[in-house]
Design an enzyme around this catalytic site. Sequence first.
Site, PDB file in Angstrom:
ATOM      1  N   GLU A  38       1.368   0.921  -6.720  1.00  0.00           N
ATOM      2  CA  GLU A  38       2.048   0.725  -5.428  1.00  0.00           C
ATOM      3  C   GLU A  38       3.483   1.276  -5.550  1.00  0.00           C
ATOM      4  OE1 GLU A  38       2.523  -3.488  -4.835  1.00  0.00           O
ATOM      5  OE2 GLU A  38       3.084  -3.295  -2.725  1.00  0.00           O
ATOM      6  N   LYS A 109      -0.961  -1.279   3.691  1.00  0.00           N
ATOM      7  CA  LYS A 109      -1.146  -2.636   3.151  1.00  0.00           C
ATOM      8  C   LYS A 109      -1.234  -3.661   4.278  1.00  0.00           C
ATOM      9  CE  LYS A 109       0.913  -5.561  -0.486  1.00  0.00           C
ATOM     10  NZ  LYS A 109       1.987  -5.582  -1.510  1.00  0.00           N
ATOM     11  N   CYS A 142      -2.101  -4.228  -3.990  1.00  0.00           N
ATOM     12  CA  CYS A 142      -1.559  -5.408  -4.660  1.00  0.00           C
ATOM     13  C   CYS A 142      -1.967  -6.733  -4.007  1.00  0.00           C
ATOM     14  CB  CYS A 142      -0.048  -5.269  -4.811  1.00  0.00           C
ATOM     15  SG  CYS A 142       0.572  -6.294  -6.183  1.00  0.00           S
TER      16      CYS A 142
END
Length: 265
Positions: A38, A109, A142
Amino acid sequence: MRVGFVQNKPIFAGVQDNLDRIEELLKGQSADLFVLPELFATGYQFKDMEESRSLAEPVPGGLTTSALTAIAKKTNATIIAGLAEIEDDQVYNSAVITGPNGYIGKYRKLHLFDTEKDCFQQGNLPLKLFDIAGAKVGVMICFDWRFPETARSLALMGADLIAHPSNLVLTHCPQAMITRCLENRVFAVTADRVGMEDRLEEEPLNFMGQSQVIDPNGNILVRASMTDEEVHVVQLDLSLARDKFLNPRNHIFNDRRTDLYPPPS
Ligand code: ACM
């Protein structure tokens, strides 16, 4: 399919240096797919939206996507990597998918962690699979791990493999990803970073490395250290992810009691 990850140690805001380092780390490496962390080229701990905007790039069209495409051509591999994206003045914590023939797609995300809410907009694109070297590949970033719906949705869509660019600070993630793989019978590649950032008062972040590849039986095929920059490549047998039977009588999707689960809210 051969899949790899790069575990790097970015310098905050040192985009060109960080891109050069990735090129160096990938020299002589070969795989069908490399997953990078990321925000691998900017660093993680932005102070606010202004700062993340100042380092965000259009995807495609920005420096990082172009540099990754050049590396993809050199290594003849597809690359999935996390970066700060800007579109219409909105900043997203995104991942780009790019290959030897150019830009393929992006993911934004969905579940922002803690101070990320001050620096990014929530992802607004539907989950999607990408065809890479014969595999159906889903992407999550993540903290998306903490919402099992993310991996489950990708698996129900038909993902063989989940690419998981990360900047891990919550210690349970590497073990939790074993569960995500077991409950969905998918492979997962978590690409994390190492090092620390201390840019917000009293919020030092230690990134925990331990990038890993997990198979649909929950085996750790490779796990990196907590401290070093590393590159690893492993061979995957995709047929394992396409067989959703645990034994002749248990199929992990067909045995779900969707008739008695409450409707999703
Ligand atoms: C995280 O989502 N980077 C903790």
